[in-house]
Design an enzyme around this catalytic site. Structure first.
Site, PDB file in Angstrom:
ATOM      1  NE  ARG A  56      -1.779   1.908   3.515  1.00  0.00           N
ATOM      2  CZ  ARG A  56      -1.654   1.796   4.833  1.00  0.00           C
ATOM      3  NH1 ARG A  56      -2.298   0.868   5.494  1.00  0.00           N
ATOM      4  NH2 ARG A  56      -0.889   2.632   5.513  1.00  0.00           N
ATOM      5  CG  HIS A  61      -6.320   2.424   6.143  1.00  0.00           C
ATOM      6  ND1 HIS A  61      -6.456   1.143   5.662  1.00  0.00           N
ATOM      7  CD2 HIS A  61      -7.538   2.769   6.628  1.00  0.00           C
ATOM      8  CE1 HIS A  61      -7.707   0.725   5.868  1.00  0.00           C
ATOM      9  NE2 HIS A  61      -8.374   1.695   6.447  1.00  0.00           N
ATOM     10  CE1 TYR A  63       0.963   2.564   8.885  1.00  0.00           C
ATOM     11  CE2 TYR A  63      -0.285   4.201  10.116  1.00  0.00           C
ATOM     12  CZ  TYR A  63      -0.105   3.448   8.970  1.00  0.00           C
ATOM     13  OH  TYR A  63      -0.966   3.589   7.915  1.00  0.00           O
TER      14      TYR A  63
HETATM   15  C1  LIG Z   1     -15.057  -5.555  11.222  1.00  0.00           C
HETATM   16  C2  LIG Z   1     -14.223  -4.344  11.025  1.00  0.00           C
HETATM   17  N1  LIG Z   1     -13.343  -3.984  11.975  1.00  0.00           N
HETATM   18  C3  LIG Z   1     -12.600  -2.875  11.836  1.00  0.00           C
HETATM   19  C4  LIG Z   1     -12.719  -2.107  10.723  1.00  0.00           C
HETATM   20  C5  LIG Z   1     -11.871  -0.847  10.604  1.00  0.00           C
HETATM   21  N2  LIG Z   1     -10.880  -1.035   9.559  1.00  0.00           N
HETATM   22  C6  LIG Z   1     -11.101  -0.589   8.313  1.00  0.00           C
HETATM   23  S1  LIG Z   1      -9.899  -1.035   7.266  1.00  0.00           S
HETATM   24  C7  LIG Z   1      -9.013  -1.800   8.478  1.00  0.00           C
HETATM   25  C8  LIG Z   1      -7.728  -2.473   8.136  1.00  0.00           C
HETATM   26  C9  LIG Z   1      -7.903  -3.434   7.018  1.00  0.00           C
HETATM   27  O1  LIG Z   1      -6.691  -3.979   6.660  1.00  0.00           O
HETATM   28  P1  LIG Z   1      -6.566  -5.049   5.500  1.00  0.00           P
HETATM   29  O2  LIG Z   1      -7.589  -6.124   5.677  1.00  0.00           O
HETATM   30  O3  LIG Z   1      -5.161  -5.476   5.440  1.00  0.00           O
HETATM   31  O4  LIG Z   1      -6.983  -4.267   4.178  1.00  0.00           O
HETATM   32  P2  LIG Z   1      -6.358  -2.951   3.536  1.00  0.00           P
HETATM   33  O5  LIG Z   1      -7.137  -1.789   4.072  1.00  0.00           O
HETATM   34  O6  LIG Z   1      -4.919  -2.891   3.864  1.00  0.00           O
HETATM   35  O7  LIG Z   1      -6.601  -3.066   2.073  1.00  0.00           O
HETATM   36  C10 LIG Z   1      -9.682  -1.689   9.689  1.00  0.00           C
HETATM   37  C11 LIG Z   1      -9.183  -2.216  10.968  1.00  0.00           C
HETATM   38  C12 LIG Z   1     -13.655  -2.504   9.751  1.00  0.00           C
HETATM   39  N3  LIG Z   1     -13.842  -1.809   8.629  1.00  0.00           N
HETATM   40  N4  LIG Z   1     -14.386  -3.620   9.916  1.00  0.00           N
END
Ligand SMILES: Cc1ncc(C[n+]2csc(CCOP(=O)(O)OP(=O)(O)O)c2C)c(N)n1
Lengths: 325, 372
Positions: free
Chosen positions: B266, B270, B279
């Site tokens: 990425r 985020h 971080y």
């Molecule tokens: C059930 C849930 N918990 C927390 C969140 C908050 N949240 C949004 S994105 C994220 C991180 C996601 O990381 P990843 O699965 O690696 O996907 P990326 O965003 O890096 O594509 C979090 C914790 C959420 N959307 N849904």
């Protein structure tokens, strides 16, 4: 007595820090609570100061956060869980409602689960889906859980510490749109009201507004804006158990009551208040208890949230209507 | 005894791809062989992939700018993940169903979803502006991992219908920790469902590096669930295309699920509300810049003399104009009417809801009377 002006987010942070200093068994856990300090910075700097064993960046798994917190509590720890946003608590729903809430009773009172689950809640920040919800009624409906909501920095600071020392599980709602509001915070807890008490946030004699979390400020502004009537605002603070006497005392004095929350009106927490007040203050009421809240629909896209959420005008509109009887 | 939680390697250092990574095009643009995977692409097909990559990056840039100007509430950037999305998106057949998470703007592009509809969600005018069935591209899902079970059930439907289609579901590295994702693995294995689990391992789940979620490479999780897992260079559009095609074919021919771990990065925050400097280290970013998914295709096209300067200039020009058209149409997106709050909640209107709407409409009307 010493006071300091803090944002609500910072006050939470200071409260958590105090609790961690006071009791080495307090552990903070959640997604991104470590280096990042949480998406609202509530846990900022805690991992640096207390280490990774006490401030745990958890896997992305809410059922796991609450489920393991239960296990830690069984082993004598006092976990403080962060659910990143209101809409993400549901993967943990089984652990909270079926497990956490019931273990004391199931164990005939031998097991104690001092778990705090912090949930930033409510809308008004222009977010995408699942980041603006008010799920409190699901939890107030579940016996065995304490459910509280802070509305200002001072309460954030004191109530989180009181919640952490409480032997019961506590669902702790934080009004996310108020995180950056600042106010003086009394750092000495000795004179603070217990966290299961409602407080009269503004005195008045014509009508009582009942609110908690983000809507307390809205109600205070409405009360301020109304030149014709003397409006009392009660901050419920503890949704379950409810501090009935403070609420009823106020409504008996004013004879009119409007309940305000962001959650949908239908089947919402306001229904409980309205029913209870009607039952217990029937002869003191000049008009029916009215409720102001969101539509009974899913949370809309953010460009519509100003219509969806109660605002000052809708509160005053309801106040007007209570005087039409 | 007190312990400090053991976490293995510090963030980022575990990010070295092991040899089993499938790669067909090196970061320098060298075409290399893989014993099991290959793609046979014409010059036009390669140029078309290049065009997709450049355009979706441009759309992303435009969306970021719109967010900075307050036109979008938030944006989840795909920067760095273009090849993972275009490679897998272009592997899909028309009847295949894609279930995205919330960052799959490149896959949306491959499924002919008008990008302005994707922007609508982030602008806050709707929760998803497209018809999933028209595009075989489901709604974005923000609650992490939930869509993996939807895709599994959909694949079970395909299986029961006996058609030659498959489902593909997108999720992140962090998502692999959710119960739903693990249940989807269990279900699809037990049902031998025609599904491809496409995990974009972009190394970070907001501030948490992969080490917080897993002690083994993610693709190896599949083995424990009883189906194959494979790691592909997520910045290599050829390899992603080849691996995804094979996994889809396997699903179609009754061989059940595959987990693909697209190893990528990425490059941005985020979302636009995030501050990654809190971080992660700039050095990590610099290392990944050298593995850019677009530059390597460009280098290959140049080296093999398939494309000249004019071609690249024309693509840049086209991307620019698609971008500015998108911007214009985004700004023109109307805010919905207040009554939209009550629309589509149930199949048929019911009285309490209609009453709420009507009371609100007359309440709003009372303001107009005052201002008139
Ligand atoms: C059930 C849930 N918990 C927390 C969140 C908050 N949240 C949004 S994105 C994220 C991180 C996601 O990381 P990843 O699965 O690696 O996907 P990326 O965003 O890096 O594509 C979090 C914790 C959420 N959307 N849904």
């Amino acid at each position: 007595m010493s006071t300091e002006t803090l944002s609500l987010s910072r006050a939470m942070n200071e409260g958590l820090r105090k609790a961690m200093e006071n009791d080495p068994k307090v552990v903070v856990m959640g997604e991104d609570v470590g280096k990042l300090g949480g998406v609202f910075r509530v846990t900022d700097g805690l991992q640096k100061d207390f280490g990774e064993a006490r401030v745990i960046d958890t896997p992305l798994a809410e059922s796991g956060i609450v489920g393991t917190a239960i296990g830690l509590a069984l082993r004598g720890y006092r976990p403080v869980c962060e659910i990143q946003f209101d809409g993400f608590v549901f993967p943990a729903f089984n652990q909270i409602t079926s497990q956490l809430a019931k273990m004391r009773m199931r164990s005939l009172g031998t097991l104690e689960l001092p778990v705090v689950i912090r949930i930033p809640f409510g809308g008004g920040i222009g977010a995408v889906e699942h980041h603006s919800e008010s799920p409190e009624a699901y939890f107030t409906h579940t016996g065995g859980l304490r459910v509280v909501a802070c509305s200002n920095p001072s309460d954030a600071y004191t109530m989180i510490q009181q919640a952490i020392t409480c032997p019961d599980p506590v669902i702790f709602f934080e009004p996310k749109r108020r995180y950056w509001d600042k106010a003086p915070v009394e750092l000495d807890l000795s004179a603070a009201a217990p966290f299961d008490r409602a407080v009269v946030a503004r005195e008045g004699s014509d009508v009582t507004l009942l609110a908690y979390g983000p809507m307390v400020k809205t109600c205070l502004e409405a009360a301020q804006a109304d030149d014709n009537r003397s409006i009392e605002v009660v901050d419920i603070r503890s949704l379950n158990p409810l501090d009935e006497s403070t609420v009823l005392e106020s409504v008996r004095r004013t004879g009119r009551c409007v309940v305000v929350h962001e959650a949908p009106v239908f089947g919402g927490y306001g229904a409980e208040l309205a029913a209870r007040i009607t039952e217990k203050c029937f002869y003191n009421l000049e008009s029916p208890v009215l409720r102001v809240g969101a539509a009974s629909t899913p949370y809309p896209p953010s460009r519509l949230e100003d219509h969806y959420l109660p605002d000052l005008d809708r509160v005053l509109d309801a106040v007007d209507r209570t005087f039409e009887w | 005894m007190t312990i400090d939680a053991a976490h293995g390697a510090p963030p980022g250092t575990g990010a070295q791809p092991p040899p089993e990574l499938v790669q067909l095009l090196t970061p320098e643009g060298e075409r290399i062989e893989h014993p099991e995977y290959d793609v046979d692409l014409t010059a036009d097909e390669i140029k078309s992939l290049y065009r997709d990559l450049v355009i979706v990056r441009r759309l992303d840039t435009e969306a970021l700018a719109l967010t900075r100007q307050g036109e979008l509430g938030v944006w989840a950037s795909l920067l760095g993940q273009e090849a993972a999305q275009i490679g897998s998106g272009r592997a899909l057949g028309p009847g295949d169903m894609a279930f995205p998470s919330y960052r799959e703007h490149g896959v949306a592009w491959c499924r002919d979803v008008d990008p302005v509809k994707v922007l609508g969600l982030f602008r806050g005018v709707n929760h998803a502006g497209w018809d999933p069935r028209e595009h075989n591209f489901h709604l974005y899902t923000i609650v992490i991992g939930s869509q993996t079970l939807h895709a599994t059930g959909y694949a079970m439907g395909i299986q029961r219908d006996g058609t030659e289609d498959a489902a593909i579901v997108y999720f992140g590295d962090g998502a692999t920790s959710e119960g739903d994702v693990n249940e989807a693995f269990v279900w699809s294995a037990a049902q031998n469902a025609p599904i491809v689990f496409f995990c974009q391992n972009n190394q970070w789940a907001i501030s948490e590096p992969l080490e917080r979620q897993s002690r083994i490479p993610l693709y190896r999780r599949a083995e424990g669930f009883g189906f194959p897992g494979i790691r592909v260079d997520g910045n290599d559009v050829f390899a992603v295309l080849a691996v995804t095609k094979r996994a889809l074919d396997n699903a179609r021919s009754g061989q059940g699920p595959t987990l693909i771990e697209a190893f990528t990065y990425r490059m941005g925050a985020h979302t636009t509300t995030d501050d990654p400097t809190r971080y992660r280290l700039q050095a990590e970013l610099e290392a990944w810049k050298l593995k850019d998914p677009i530059e390597r295709v460009k280098a290959y096209l140049v080296k093999s003399q398939m494309a000249d300067k004019e071609f690249f200039a024309a693509i840049d020009e086209e991307a620019k104009s698609i971008g500015s058209d998108l911007r214009k149409r985004c700004l023109e997106l109307p805010d919905p009417e207040a009554t939209a709050i009550w629309e589509n909640v149930y199949a048929t209107e019911h009285a309490p809801l209609a009453g709420e709407r009507d009371r609100f409409t007359s309440y709003l009307g009372s303001f107009e009377e005052v201002t008139r």
